[in-house]
Design an enzyme around this catalytic site. Structure first.
Site, PDB file in Angstrom:
ATOM      1  N   ASP A  12     -22.079  -3.054   7.520  1.00  0.00           N
ATOM      2  CA  ASP A  12     -21.752  -1.971   8.443  1.00  0.00           C
ATOM      3  C   ASP A  12     -21.277  -2.588   9.754  1.00  0.00           C
ATOM      4  OD1 ASP A  12     -22.056   1.105   8.985  1.00  0.00           O
ATOM      5  OD2 ASP A  12     -22.796   0.092  10.776  1.00  0.00           O
ATOM      6  N   GLU A  68     -20.055  -1.823  13.970  1.00  0.00           N
ATOM      7  CA  GLU A  68     -19.897  -0.954  15.129  1.00  0.00           C
ATOM      8  C   GLU A  68     -18.655  -1.437  15.869  1.00  0.00           C
ATOM      9  OE1 GLU A  68     -21.650   1.674  15.357  1.00  0.00           O
ATOM     10  OE2 GLU A  68     -23.048   1.073  13.768  1.00  0.00           O
ATOM     11  N   HIS A  82     -26.561   4.351  14.185  1.00  0.00           N
ATOM     12  CA  HIS A  82     -25.311   3.782  14.716  1.00  0.00           C
ATOM     13  C   HIS A  82     -25.498   2.372  15.254  1.00  0.00           C
ATOM     14  CE1 HIS A  82     -23.061   7.461  14.102  1.00  0.00           C
ATOM     15  NE2 HIS A  82     -24.018   8.140  14.697  1.00  0.00           N
ATOM     16  N   ASP A 138     -27.932   0.782   9.940  1.00  0.00           N
ATOM     17  CA  ASP A 138     -27.061   1.560   9.045  1.00  0.00           C
ATOM     18  C   ASP A 138     -26.861   0.840   7.713  1.00  0.00           C
ATOM     19  OD1 ASP A 138     -26.945   3.279  11.139  1.00  0.00           O
ATOM     20  OD2 ASP A 138     -24.775   3.191  11.440  1.00  0.00           O
TER      21      ASP A 138
END
Length: 581
Positions: A19, A21, A161, A166
Protein backbone atom coordinates in the site's frame (compact mmCIF):
# COMPACT_ATOMS: atom_id res chain seq x y z
CA UNK A 1 3.99 -29.58 -18.64
CA UNK A 2 4.27 -26.07 -17.16
CA UNK A 3 3.12 -24.67 -13.85
CA UNK A 4 0.61 -22.54 -15.73
CA UNK A 5 -0.98 -25.67 -17.18
CA UNK A 6 -1.14 -27.46 -13.84
CA UNK A 7 -2.18 -24.42 -11.81
CA UNK A 8 -0.22 -23.03 -8.84
CA UNK A 9 -1.95 -23.63 -5.50
CA UNK A 10 -2.57 -20.42 -3.55
CA UNK A 11 -1.28 -22.05 -0.38
CA UNK A 12 2.15 -22.53 -1.97
CA UNK A 13 2.61 -18.93 -3.15
CA UNK A 14 4.20 -15.97 -1.41
CA UNK A 15 2.21 -12.74 -1.63
CA UNK A 16 3.55 -9.24 -1.07
CA UNK A 17 0.63 -7.02 -0.06
CA UNK A 18 1.58 -3.38 -0.67
CA UNK A 19 0.00 0.00 0.00
CA UNK A 20 1.22 3.53 -0.78
CA UNK A 21 0.44 6.98 0.52
CA UNK A 22 0.95 9.79 -2.00
CA UNK A 23 0.59 13.55 -2.43
CA UNK A 24 -2.02 13.14 -5.16
CA UNK A 25 -3.71 10.80 -7.59
CA UNK A 26 -1.37 10.88 -10.59
CA UNK A 27 2.32 10.08 -10.73
CA UNK A 28 2.46 11.36 -14.31
CA UNK A 29 0.92 14.62 -13.08
CA UNK A 30 3.68 15.16 -10.53
CA UNK A 31 2.30 13.42 -7.44
CA UNK A 32 4.91 11.80 -5.20
CA UNK A 33 5.01 8.82 -2.82
CA UNK A 34 5.14 9.71 0.87
CA UNK A 35 5.01 6.24 2.44
CA UNK A 36 5.40 2.58 1.42
CA UNK A 37 4.03 -0.29 3.50
CA UNK A 38 4.10 -3.98 2.63
CA UNK A 39 3.45 -7.34 4.26
CA UNK A 40 4.83 -10.63 2.94
CA UNK A 41 2.59 -13.67 3.60
CA UNK A 42 2.59 -17.34 2.64
CA UNK A 43 0.04 -19.99 3.59
CA UNK A 44 -1.66 -17.55 5.99
CA UNK A 45 1.59 -16.81 7.86
CA UNK A 46 3.25 -13.39 7.95
CA UNK A 47 6.88 -13.72 6.79
CA UNK A 48 7.93 -10.10 7.08
CA UNK A 49 6.95 -6.43 6.88
CA UNK A 50 8.34 -3.40 5.08
CA UNK A 51 7.57 0.19 6.03
CA UNK A 52 9.21 3.53 5.37
CA UNK A 53 8.30 7.16 4.89
CA UNK A 54 9.51 8.74 1.65
CA UNK A 55 10.70 12.29 1.11
CA UNK A 56 8.49 13.70 -1.67
CA UNK A 57 10.96 16.55 -2.39
CA UNK A 58 8.17 19.06 -1.89
CA UNK A 59 5.33 20.12 0.34
CA UNK A 60 2.45 17.79 1.21
CA UNK A 61 -0.96 19.33 0.45
CA UNK A 62 -2.89 20.24 3.59
CA UNK A 63 -5.87 17.96 2.90
CA UNK A 64 -3.49 15.01 2.28
CA UNK A 65 -1.72 15.74 5.59
CA UNK A 66 -5.09 15.76 7.37
CA UNK A 67 -6.17 12.52 5.64
CA UNK A 68 -2.98 10.52 6.27
CA UNK A 69 -1.48 12.27 9.26
CA UNK A 70 1.84 12.52 7.40
CA UNK A 71 3.33 16.03 7.66
CA UNK A 72 6.24 17.80 6.00
CA UNK A 73 8.33 17.53 9.16
CA UNK A 74 7.82 13.76 9.31
CA UNK A 75 9.25 13.19 5.82
CA UNK A 76 11.95 15.87 5.89
CA UNK A 77 14.66 13.40 6.92
CA UNK A 78 13.12 10.34 5.20
CA UNK A 79 14.92 8.58 2.31
CA UNK A 80 14.06 9.47 -1.28
CA UNK A 81 12.17 7.21 -3.66
CA UNK A 82 15.49 6.51 -5.44
CA UNK A 83 16.67 4.53 -2.43
CA UNK A 84 13.29 3.23 -1.23
CA UNK A 85 12.22 1.64 -4.52
CA UNK A 86 15.23 -0.72 -4.84
CA UNK A 87 14.77 -1.82 -1.21
CA UNK A 88 11.08 -2.54 -1.79
CA UNK A 89 11.74 -4.48 -5.00
CA UNK A 90 14.27 -6.62 -3.16
CA UNK A 91 11.70 -7.27 -0.41
CA UNK A 92 9.02 -8.24 -2.98
CA UNK A 93 11.27 -10.35 -5.21
CA UNK A 94 9.64 -13.64 -6.22
CA UNK A 95 6.24 -12.67 -4.79
CA UNK A 96 2.81 -12.12 -6.25
CA UNK A 97 1.97 -8.43 -5.72
CA UNK A 98 -1.35 -7.70 -4.03
CA UNK A 99 -2.95 -4.28 -3.59
CA UNK A 100 -6.39 -2.83 -3.03
CA UNK A 101 -7.04 -0.91 -6.25
CA UNK A 102 -3.79 -2.26 -7.68
CA UNK A 103 -3.63 -0.03 -10.81
CA UNK A 104 -3.06 2.96 -8.50
CA UNK A 105 -0.28 1.51 -6.31
CA UNK A 106 1.44 -0.52 -9.01
CA UNK A 107 1.12 2.39 -11.43
CA UNK A 108 3.06 4.68 -9.05
CA UNK A 109 5.79 2.07 -8.53
CA UNK A 110 6.16 1.45 -12.26
CA UNK A 111 6.31 5.17 -12.95
CA UNK A 112 9.24 5.75 -10.61
CA UNK A 113 10.97 2.59 -11.80
CA UNK A 114 10.82 4.01 -15.34
CA UNK A 115 12.10 7.39 -14.10
CA UNK A 116 15.09 5.63 -12.56
CA UNK A 117 15.57 3.58 -15.75
CA UNK A 118 15.11 0.49 -13.61
CA UNK A 119 13.64 -2.66 -15.20
CA UNK A 120 10.26 -3.51 -13.71
CA UNK A 121 10.10 -7.16 -12.56
CA UNK A 122 7.48 -9.36 -14.19
CA UNK A 123 5.23 -9.36 -11.11
CA UNK A 124 1.89 -11.10 -11.28
CA UNK A 125 -0.69 -8.85 -9.66
CA UNK A 126 -3.88 -9.54 -7.71
CA UNK A 127 -6.28 -6.65 -7.13
CA UNK A 128 -8.42 -7.27 -4.03
CA UNK A 129 -10.82 -4.47 -4.98
CA UNK A 130 -11.53 -6.00 -8.38
CA UNK A 131 -11.82 -9.47 -6.88
CA UNK A 132 -14.20 -8.26 -4.20
CA UNK A 133 -16.49 -6.71 -6.80
CA UNK A 134 -16.90 -10.19 -8.28
CA UNK A 135 -17.57 -11.93 -4.95
CA UNK A 136 -19.06 -9.51 -2.41
CA UNK A 137 -22.75 -8.71 -2.47
CA UNK A 138 -24.58 -5.78 -0.90
CA UNK A 139 -25.62 -8.12 1.89
CA UNK A 140 -21.94 -8.63 2.76
CA UNK A 141 -20.79 -5.01 2.58
CA UNK A 142 -22.27 -1.70 1.38
CA UNK A 143 -19.35 -1.23 -1.02
CA UNK A 144 -15.91 -2.58 -1.86
CA UNK A 145 -13.83 0.08 -0.14
CA UNK A 146 -11.01 -1.26 2.02
CA UNK A 147 -12.64 -0.10 5.27
CA UNK A 148 -15.96 -1.77 4.44
CA UNK A 149 -14.30 -5.04 3.47
CA UNK A 150 -12.06 -5.00 6.56
CA UNK A 151 -15.16 -4.77 8.76
CA UNK A 152 -16.96 -7.45 6.71
CA UNK A 153 -14.08 -9.92 7.14
CA UNK A 154 -13.38 -9.01 10.78
CA UNK A 155 -9.89 -7.62 10.17
CA UNK A 156 -7.73 -7.16 13.27
CA UNK A 157 -6.37 -3.94 11.75
CA UNK A 158 -8.47 -0.90 10.99
CA UNK A 159 -7.29 0.88 7.82
CA UNK A 160 -6.40 4.50 8.63
CA UNK A 161 -4.67 5.79 5.45
CA UNK A 162 -1.24 4.83 6.69
CA UNK A 163 0.59 2.46 4.38
CA UNK A 164 1.46 -0.40 6.75
CA UNK A 165 -1.92 -0.40 8.52
CA UNK A 166 -3.73 -0.47 5.18
CA UNK A 167 -1.45 -3.25 3.93
CA UNK A 168 -2.18 -5.32 7.06
CA UNK A 169 -5.92 -4.81 6.58
CA UNK A 170 -5.57 -5.82 2.91
CA UNK A 171 -3.90 -9.07 4.04
CA UNK A 172 -6.99 -9.92 6.09
CA UNK A 173 -9.26 -9.02 3.16
CA UNK A 174 -7.17 -11.20 0.83
CA UNK A 175 -7.42 -14.18 3.19
CA UNK A 176 -11.17 -13.62 3.59
CA UNK A 177 -11.66 -13.56 -0.17
CA UNK A 178 -9.54 -16.68 -0.63
CA UNK A 179 -11.55 -18.54 1.98
CA UNK A 180 -14.79 -17.64 0.28
CA UNK A 181 -13.47 -18.49 -3.18
CA UNK A 182 -12.11 -21.81 -1.93
CA UNK A 183 -15.70 -22.88 -1.32
CA UNK A 184 -16.40 -22.05 -4.96
CA UNK A 185 -13.63 -24.30 -6.25
CA UNK A 186 -10.93 -21.64 -6.72
CA UNK A 187 -7.65 -23.03 -5.43
CA UNK A 188 -4.93 -21.83 -7.82
CA UNK A 189 -3.56 -18.45 -8.84
CA UNK A 190 -4.77 -18.98 -12.40
CA UNK A 191 -8.31 -19.61 -11.16
CA UNK A 192 -8.11 -16.60 -8.85
CA UNK A 193 -6.98 -14.23 -11.59
CA UNK A 194 -9.68 -15.33 -14.02
CA UNK A 195 -12.49 -15.86 -11.53
CA UNK A 196 -15.94 -14.61 -12.50
CA UNK A 197 -19.06 -14.80 -10.37
CA UNK A 198 -20.98 -15.64 -13.55
CA UNK A 199 -19.35 -19.06 -13.54
CA UNK A 200 -21.51 -21.15 -11.23
CA UNK A 201 -20.24 -23.45 -8.51
CA UNK A 202 -21.77 -26.36 -10.44
CA UNK A 203 -19.59 -25.42 -13.41
CA UNK A 204 -16.43 -25.36 -11.30
CA UNK A 205 -17.19 -28.73 -9.75
CA UNK A 206 -17.00 -30.27 -13.22
CA UNK A 207 -13.40 -29.26 -13.85
CA UNK A 208 -12.37 -32.90 -13.36
CA UNK A 209 -13.80 -33.54 -16.84
CA UNK A 210 -10.67 -31.91 -18.28
CA UNK A 211 -8.12 -33.88 -16.28
CA UNK A 212 -7.79 -36.79 -18.74
CA UNK A 213 -7.25 -34.55 -21.78
CA UNK A 214 -3.76 -34.10 -23.26
CA UNK A 215 -1.75 -30.88 -23.55
CA UNK A 216 -1.84 -31.06 -27.35
CA UNK A 217 -3.69 -29.48 -30.30
CA UNK A 218 -6.98 -31.04 -31.24
CA UNK A 219 -10.76 -30.97 -31.04
CA UNK A 220 -12.86 -31.38 -27.89
CA UNK A 221 -16.49 -32.47 -27.68
CA UNK A 222 -18.79 -31.81 -24.73
CA UNK A 223 -21.34 -34.64 -24.38
CA UNK A 224 -24.41 -35.11 -22.20
CA UNK A 225 -25.44 -38.19 -20.20
CA UNK A 226 -26.86 -39.81 -23.33
CA UNK A 227 -23.55 -39.21 -25.14
CA UNK A 228 -25.06 -36.63 -27.48
CA UNK A 229 -22.61 -33.97 -28.65
CA UNK A 230 -23.49 -30.58 -27.16
CA UNK A 231 -20.58 -28.45 -28.31
CA UNK A 232 -17.45 -28.81 -30.44
CA UNK A 233 -14.36 -26.63 -30.14
CA UNK A 234 -10.69 -26.60 -31.03
CA UNK A 235 -7.54 -25.54 -29.22
CA UNK A 236 -3.75 -25.65 -29.36
CA UNK A 237 -3.84 -27.07 -25.82
CA UNK A 238 -6.89 -29.25 -25.20
CA UNK A 239 -6.60 -29.63 -21.44
CA UNK A 240 -5.92 -25.97 -20.70
CA UNK A 241 -8.77 -24.80 -22.94
CA UNK A 242 -11.36 -27.19 -21.53
CA UNK A 243 -10.34 -26.33 -17.93
CA UNK A 244 -11.16 -22.70 -18.68
CA UNK A 245 -14.85 -23.61 -19.11
CA UNK A 246 -14.96 -24.55 -15.42
CA UNK A 247 -12.55 -22.12 -13.77
CA UNK A 248 -12.01 -19.11 -16.02
CA UNK A 249 -14.21 -16.10 -16.68
CA UNK A 250 -16.54 -17.92 -19.04
CA UNK A 251 -19.48 -15.52 -19.08
CA UNK A 252 -21.49 -16.66 -22.12
CA UNK A 253 -24.87 -17.71 -20.80
CA UNK A 254 -25.39 -20.39 -23.47
CA UNK A 255 -22.05 -21.99 -22.68
CA UNK A 256 -22.83 -21.93 -18.97
CA UNK A 257 -26.05 -23.73 -19.72
CA UNK A 258 -24.16 -26.26 -21.85
CA UNK A 259 -21.56 -26.97 -19.16
CA UNK A 260 -24.31 -27.50 -16.61
CA UNK A 261 -25.72 -30.46 -18.56
CA UNK A 262 -22.39 -31.84 -19.83
CA UNK A 263 -21.44 -35.25 -18.45
CA UNK A 264 -18.09 -35.83 -20.13
CA UNK A 265 -15.60 -34.33 -22.58
CA UNK A 266 -13.93 -36.38 -25.30
CA UNK A 267 -11.06 -35.24 -27.49
CA UNK A 268 -9.51 -35.94 -30.86
CA UNK A 269 -5.79 -35.20 -30.74
CA UNK A 270 -4.44 -33.69 -33.97
CA UNK A 271 -0.95 -33.37 -35.41
CA UNK A 272 -1.39 -29.74 -36.51
CA UNK A 273 -3.67 -26.81 -35.77
CA UNK A 274 -5.01 -26.86 -39.36
CA UNK A 275 -6.02 -30.49 -38.95
CA UNK A 276 -7.79 -29.54 -35.70
CA UNK A 277 -9.68 -26.70 -37.40
CA UNK A 278 -10.77 -28.96 -40.25
CA UNK A 279 -11.86 -31.76 -37.93
CA UNK A 280 -13.87 -29.24 -35.92
CA UNK A 281 -15.78 -28.20 -39.06
CA UNK A 282 -16.48 -31.80 -40.01
CA UNK A 283 -17.65 -32.75 -36.53
CA UNK A 284 -19.95 -29.73 -36.33
CA UNK A 285 -21.43 -30.63 -39.72
CA UNK A 286 -21.83 -34.28 -38.66
CA UNK A 287 -23.32 -33.79 -35.18
CA UNK A 288 -24.99 -30.36 -35.51
CA UNK A 289 -24.39 -29.64 -31.81
CA UNK A 290 -27.06 -27.33 -30.38
CA UNK A 291 -24.61 -24.98 -28.65
CA UNK A 292 -22.45 -24.21 -31.71
CA UNK A 293 -23.79 -21.09 -33.35
CA UNK A 294 -21.39 -20.93 -36.29
CA UNK A 295 -21.15 -23.48 -39.11
CA UNK A 296 -24.20 -25.36 -37.98
CA UNK A 297 -25.28 -26.07 -41.55
CA UNK A 298 -22.26 -25.59 -43.83
CA UNK A 299 -24.18 -27.33 -46.62
CA UNK A 300 -26.77 -24.54 -46.69
CA UNK A 301 -25.15 -22.47 -49.42
CA UNK A 302 -26.28 -21.37 -52.86
CA UNK A 303 -24.69 -20.79 -56.26
CA UNK A 304 -25.32 -18.70 -59.35
CA UNK A 305 -25.65 -20.98 -62.37
CA UNK A 306 -25.17 -20.11 -66.03
CA UNK A 307 -27.42 -22.72 -67.60
CA UNK A 308 -26.56 -25.02 -70.50
CA UNK A 309 -29.34 -24.19 -72.98
CA UNK A 310 -29.73 -22.75 -76.45
CA UNK A 311 -30.60 -19.46 -74.76
CA UNK A 312 -28.65 -19.66 -71.45
CA UNK A 313 -29.69 -17.64 -68.42
CA UNK A 314 -28.52 -17.01 -64.83
CA UNK A 315 -30.31 -18.48 -61.84
CA UNK A 316 -29.71 -19.03 -58.12
CA UNK A 317 -29.52 -22.73 -57.23
CA UNK A 318 -28.81 -24.76 -54.11
CA UNK A 319 -26.57 -27.47 -55.53
CA UNK A 320 -23.97 -27.95 -58.25
CA UNK A 321 -24.99 -30.72 -60.65
CA UNK A 322 -22.99 -33.01 -62.90
CA UNK A 323 -23.47 -30.56 -65.79
CA UNK A 324 -20.72 -28.35 -64.31
CA UNK A 325 -17.95 -27.90 -66.84
CA UNK A 326 -20.09 -29.50 -69.57
CA UNK A 327 -21.77 -26.32 -70.72
CA UNK A 328 -23.09 -25.04 -67.38
CA UNK A 329 -20.93 -22.82 -65.16
CA UNK A 330 -21.28 -21.90 -61.50
CA UNK A 331 -20.30 -18.94 -59.33
CA UNK A 332 -20.10 -19.24 -55.56
CA UNK A 333 -20.78 -20.58 -53.07
CA UNK A 334 -22.74 -17.86 -51.29
CA UNK A 335 -23.58 -18.12 -47.61
CA UNK A 336 -26.87 -16.27 -48.08
CA UNK A 337 -29.37 -15.97 -50.89
CA UNK A 338 -29.45 -12.19 -50.42
CA UNK A 339 -25.77 -11.92 -51.32
CA UNK A 340 -26.27 -14.20 -54.33
CA UNK A 341 -29.13 -12.04 -55.58
CA UNK A 342 -27.04 -8.89 -55.15
CA UNK A 343 -24.31 -10.49 -57.27
CA UNK A 344 -26.92 -11.61 -59.81
CA UNK A 345 -28.17 -8.03 -60.11
CA UNK A 346 -24.63 -6.81 -60.93
CA UNK A 347 -24.34 -9.42 -63.68
CA UNK A 348 -27.74 -8.57 -65.17
CA UNK A 349 -26.72 -4.90 -65.10
CA UNK A 350 -23.81 -5.78 -67.39
CA UNK A 351 -25.05 -8.63 -69.56
CA UNK A 352 -28.63 -8.43 -70.93
CA UNK A 353 -29.27 -12.17 -70.95
CA UNK A 354 -32.82 -13.35 -70.53
CA UNK A 355 -34.23 -13.46 -67.00
CA UNK A 356 -37.41 -15.39 -67.67
CA UNK A 357 -37.63 -18.96 -66.42
CA UNK A 358 -38.49 -22.16 -68.26
CA UNK A 359 -37.59 -23.34 -71.74
CA UNK A 360 -37.73 -21.04 -74.72
CA UNK A 361 -40.03 -21.99 -77.60
CA UNK A 362 -38.38 -23.24 -80.76
CA UNK A 363 -40.06 -20.51 -82.77
CA UNK A 364 -40.37 -16.95 -81.41
CA UNK A 365 -44.05 -16.42 -80.61
CA UNK A 366 -43.99 -14.09 -77.60
CA UNK A 367 -44.09 -10.37 -77.31
CA UNK A 368 -41.10 -8.56 -75.84
CA UNK A 369 -41.08 -8.26 -72.06
CA UNK A 370 -40.67 -5.05 -70.06
CA UNK A 371 -36.95 -5.73 -69.57
CA UNK A 372 -36.47 -5.91 -73.34
CA UNK A 373 -38.28 -2.59 -73.78
CA UNK A 374 -35.88 -1.08 -71.18
CA UNK A 375 -32.86 -2.44 -73.08
CA UNK A 376 -31.94 -4.90 -70.32
CA UNK A 377 -32.67 -8.09 -72.28
CA UNK A 378 -31.81 -9.08 -75.87
CA UNK A 379 -35.31 -10.59 -76.06
CA UNK A 380 -34.80 -13.97 -77.70
CA UNK A 381 -38.46 -14.70 -77.01
CA UNK A 382 -39.65 -12.45 -79.88
CA UNK A 383 -36.78 -13.19 -82.28
CA UNK A 384 -34.94 -9.89 -81.70
CA UNK A 385 -31.54 -11.63 -81.53
CA UNK A 386 -29.84 -14.42 -83.41
CA UNK A 387 -28.50 -17.49 -81.59
CA UNK A 388 -24.92 -16.67 -82.64
CA UNK A 389 -25.09 -13.10 -81.32
CA UNK A 390 -26.62 -14.30 -78.06
CA UNK A 391 -23.86 -16.90 -77.77
CA UNK A 392 -21.21 -14.16 -78.06
CA UNK A 393 -22.84 -12.32 -75.15
CA UNK A 394 -22.90 -15.53 -73.09
CA UNK A 395 -19.21 -16.12 -73.90
CA UNK A 396 -18.37 -12.68 -72.47
CA UNK A 397 -20.48 -13.47 -69.41
CA UNK A 398 -18.68 -16.79 -68.89
CA UNK A 399 -15.33 -15.02 -69.21
CA UNK A 400 -16.38 -12.53 -66.51
CA UNK A 401 -17.44 -15.37 -64.21
CA UNK A 402 -14.33 -17.49 -64.62
CA UNK A 403 -11.48 -15.22 -65.66
CA UNK A 404 -11.85 -11.42 -65.91
CA UNK A 405 -14.32 -9.24 -63.98
CA UNK A 406 -13.37 -6.14 -66.01
CA UNK A 407 -16.65 -5.82 -67.96
CA UNK A 408 -18.78 -6.03 -64.81
CA UNK A 409 -16.56 -3.60 -62.91
CA UNK A 410 -16.64 -1.11 -65.80
CA UNK A 411 -20.41 -1.31 -66.39
CA UNK A 412 -21.41 -1.03 -62.73
CA UNK A 413 -18.76 1.65 -62.21
CA UNK A 414 -20.30 3.78 -64.96
CA UNK A 415 -23.71 3.34 -63.40
CA UNK A 416 -22.37 4.39 -59.98
CA UNK A 417 -20.67 7.47 -61.45
CA UNK A 418 -23.86 8.55 -63.23
CA UNK A 419 -25.91 8.17 -60.07
CA UNK A 420 -23.33 10.06 -58.00
CA UNK A 421 -23.35 12.97 -60.47
CA UNK A 422 -27.12 13.20 -59.97
CA UNK A 423 -26.55 13.00 -56.18
CA UNK A 424 -28.45 9.73 -55.92
CA UNK A 425 -25.91 8.40 -53.47
CA UNK A 426 -28.06 5.71 -51.87
CA UNK A 427 -28.63 4.06 -55.23
CA UNK A 428 -24.92 4.38 -56.04
CA UNK A 429 -24.09 2.65 -52.77
CA UNK A 430 -26.51 -0.15 -53.63
CA UNK A 431 -24.69 -0.75 -56.92
CA UNK A 432 -21.34 -0.61 -55.14
CA UNK A 433 -22.48 -3.35 -52.75
CA UNK A 434 -23.71 -5.44 -55.68
CA UNK A 435 -20.35 -5.05 -57.40
CA UNK A 436 -18.49 -5.98 -54.20
CA UNK A 437 -20.64 -9.11 -53.87
CA UNK A 438 -19.74 -10.12 -57.43
CA UNK A 439 -16.00 -9.46 -57.09
CA UNK A 440 -15.78 -11.42 -53.82
CA UNK A 441 -17.79 -14.30 -55.27
CA UNK A 442 -15.72 -14.44 -58.47
CA UNK A 443 -12.48 -14.36 -56.48
CA UNK A 444 -13.75 -17.12 -54.20
CA UNK A 445 -14.81 -19.28 -57.14
CA UNK A 446 -11.49 -18.85 -58.93
CA UNK A 447 -9.44 -19.65 -55.81
CA UNK A 448 -11.55 -22.69 -54.89
CA UNK A 449 -11.64 -23.97 -58.46
CA UNK A 450 -7.86 -23.73 -58.72
CA UNK A 451 -7.44 -25.89 -55.62
CA UNK A 452 -10.24 -28.27 -56.58
CA UNK A 453 -8.62 -29.01 -59.95
CA UNK A 454 -5.49 -30.40 -58.24
CA UNK A 455 -5.75 -34.16 -57.64
CA UNK A 456 -3.04 -33.78 -54.99
CA UNK A 457 -1.05 -30.98 -53.41
CA UNK A 458 1.53 -31.48 -50.65
CA UNK A 459 2.86 -28.51 -48.69
CA UNK A 460 5.03 -28.04 -45.61
CA UNK A 461 5.83 -25.26 -43.17
CA UNK A 462 8.46 -24.98 -40.44
CA UNK A 463 6.74 -24.33 -37.10
CA UNK A 464 8.03 -22.38 -34.10
CA UNK A 465 9.59 -25.47 -32.53
CA UNK A 466 11.67 -26.10 -35.66
CA UNK A 467 9.69 -29.13 -36.86
CA UNK A 468 7.90 -29.24 -40.21
CA UNK A 469 4.13 -29.63 -40.42
CA UNK A 470 2.98 -31.31 -43.63
CA UNK A 471 -0.49 -31.33 -45.20
CA UNK A 472 -1.78 -33.37 -48.12
CA UNK A 473 -4.73 -31.81 -49.98
CA UNK A 474 -6.72 -33.69 -52.60
CA UNK A 475 -9.36 -31.91 -54.69
CA UNK A 476 -9.63 -29.19 -52.04
CA UNK A 477 -10.05 -31.62 -49.13
CA UNK A 478 -7.48 -32.16 -46.37
CA UNK A 479 -6.57 -35.82 -46.85
CA UNK A 480 -3.70 -36.11 -44.37
CA UNK A 481 -1.58 -34.14 -41.91
CA UNK A 482 1.41 -34.71 -39.69
CA UNK A 483 4.66 -33.36 -38.27
CA UNK A 484 7.98 -34.76 -39.38
CA UNK A 485 9.83 -36.31 -36.40
CA UNK A 486 13.23 -34.79 -35.78
CA UNK A 487 15.09 -38.05 -36.40
CA UNK A 488 13.12 -39.06 -39.54
CA UNK A 489 14.21 -38.76 -43.16
CA UNK A 490 11.90 -36.04 -44.50
CA UNK A 491 11.44 -37.49 -48.00
CA UNK A 492 10.66 -41.01 -46.80
CA UNK A 493 8.32 -39.73 -44.10
CA UNK A 494 6.33 -37.58 -46.57
CA UNK A 495 6.08 -40.52 -48.99
CA UNK A 496 4.64 -42.70 -46.21
CA UNK A 497 2.16 -39.97 -45.29
CA UNK A 498 0.96 -39.64 -48.89
CA UNK A 499 0.52 -43.40 -49.16
CA UNK A 500 -1.63 -43.52 -46.02
CA UNK A 501 -3.85 -40.54 -46.84
CA UNK A 502 -7.57 -40.66 -47.51
CA UNK A 503 -8.69 -41.39 -51.07
CA UNK A 504 -10.63 -38.39 -52.38
CA UNK A 505 -12.83 -38.26 -55.47
CA UNK A 506 -13.37 -34.89 -57.18
CA UNK A 507 -16.58 -32.96 -56.69
CA UNK A 508 -18.65 -31.64 -59.60
CA UNK A 509 -17.30 -28.51 -61.26
CA UNK A 510 -15.89 -25.90 -58.88
CA UNK A 511 -17.29 -27.70 -55.84
CA UNK A 512 -14.49 -28.90 -53.56
CA UNK A 513 -14.52 -32.47 -52.31
CA UNK A 514 -15.04 -30.87 -48.89
CA UNK A 515 -17.16 -27.94 -47.77
CA UNK A 516 -16.12 -24.54 -49.11
CA UNK A 517 -15.35 -23.45 -45.55
CA UNK A 518 -12.86 -26.30 -45.12
CA UNK A 519 -11.18 -25.58 -48.45
CA UNK A 520 -10.89 -21.91 -47.57
CA UNK A 521 -9.14 -22.79 -44.31
CA UNK A 522 -6.73 -24.93 -46.29
CA UNK A 523 -6.18 -22.09 -48.76
CA UNK A 524 -5.44 -19.60 -45.99
CA UNK A 525 -2.82 -21.98 -44.61
CA UNK A 526 -1.29 -22.55 -48.05
CA UNK A 527 -1.11 -18.81 -48.74
CA UNK A 528 0.62 -17.82 -45.51
CA UNK A 529 4.34 -16.94 -45.49
CA UNK A 530 6.81 -19.77 -45.10
CA UNK A 531 4.73 -22.51 -46.76
CA UNK A 532 6.67 -24.60 -49.27
CA UNK A 533 5.14 -26.78 -51.98
CA UNK A 534 6.52 -30.31 -51.80
CA UNK A 535 4.52 -31.83 -54.67
CA UNK A 536 1.70 -30.73 -56.96
CA UNK A 537 -0.27 -33.05 -59.22
CA UNK A 538 -2.06 -30.95 -61.81
CA UNK A 539 -1.88 -27.18 -62.02
CA UNK A 540 -2.52 -24.81 -59.12
CA UNK A 541 -3.02 -21.35 -60.60
CA UNK A 542 -5.49 -18.47 -60.76
CA UNK A 543 -6.18 -16.10 -63.68
CA UNK A 544 -3.62 -13.29 -63.94
CA UNK A 545 -6.38 -10.73 -64.38
CA UNK A 546 -8.79 -12.52 -62.07
CA UNK A 547 -11.12 -11.06 -59.49
CA UNK A 548 -8.58 -11.44 -56.68
CA UNK A 549 -6.72 -8.37 -57.94
CA UNK A 550 -9.82 -6.25 -57.37
CA UNK A 551 -10.42 -7.31 -53.78
CA UNK A 552 -8.04 -4.83 -52.12
CA UNK A 553 -10.20 -1.83 -53.07
CA UNK A 554 -13.43 -3.33 -51.74
CA UNK A 555 -11.73 -4.58 -48.58
CA UNK A 556 -10.40 -1.06 -47.97
CA UNK A 557 -13.89 0.40 -48.43
CA UNK A 558 -15.37 -2.13 -46.01
CA UNK A 559 -12.65 -1.42 -43.44
CA UNK A 560 -13.18 2.33 -43.68
CA UNK A 561 -16.94 1.89 -43.22
CA UNK A 562 -16.35 -0.10 -40.03
CA UNK A 563 -13.76 2.34 -38.71
CA UNK A 564 -16.04 5.32 -39.25
CA UNK A 565 -18.69 3.91 -36.91
CA UNK A 566 -18.14 5.94 -33.69
CA UNK A 567 -19.01 3.14 -31.30
CA UNK A 568 -17.01 0.41 -29.62
CA UNK A 569 -19.67 -2.17 -30.34
CA UNK A 570 -20.31 -2.09 -34.08
CA UNK A 571 -23.32 -3.79 -35.58
CA UNK A 572 -23.68 -4.52 -39.28
CA UNK A 573 -26.74 -2.69 -40.58
CA UNK A 574 -28.84 -4.38 -43.26
CA UNK A 575 -28.75 -2.79 -46.69
CA UNK A 576 -32.30 -2.00 -47.76
CA UNK A 577 -32.80 -2.08 -51.50
CA UNK A 578 -34.99 0.68 -52.85
CA UNK A 579 -36.54 0.67 -56.31
CA UNK A 580 -34.73 2.83 -58.86
CA UNK A 581 -36.58 5.83 -60.11
Amino acid sequence: MTLDQIGRPLSDLTFCVVDLETTGGSAAGGSMITEVGAVKVRGGEVLGEFQTLVNPRGGIPAFIAVLTGITDSMVASAPSIESVLPAFLEFAEGCVLVAHNAPFDVGFLKHFAAEQQRAWPAFEVVDTARLARRVITRDDAPNCKLGSLARAFGSTTTPNHRALSDARATVDVLHGLMERLGGLGVHTLEELQTFSAKVSAAQRRKRHLAEALPHAPGVYLFRDERDRVLYVGTSRDLRTRVRSYFTASETRSRIGEMVAIAARVSAVECATTLEAEVRELRLIASHEPPYNRRSRRPDKVCWIKLTDEVWPRLSVVRTVRDDAGKGADYLGPFRSRRTAEACLAALHETFPVRQCGGRMPRRPDRTACALAEMGRCLSPCDGSVEVADYALLVADLRDALLHRPDDVVAAVGRRMAALSERQRFEEARLHRDRLAAFVRAASRTQRLSALTRCPELVAARREDDGRWSVHVVRHGRLAGAGRIPREAHAGDWVSDLRASCETVLPGPGPTPAATAEESEKVLRWLEQPGVRLVAVEGEWSCPVRGAGGRLALFDAVETSRRDLVPFDERRSLPVVERPTR
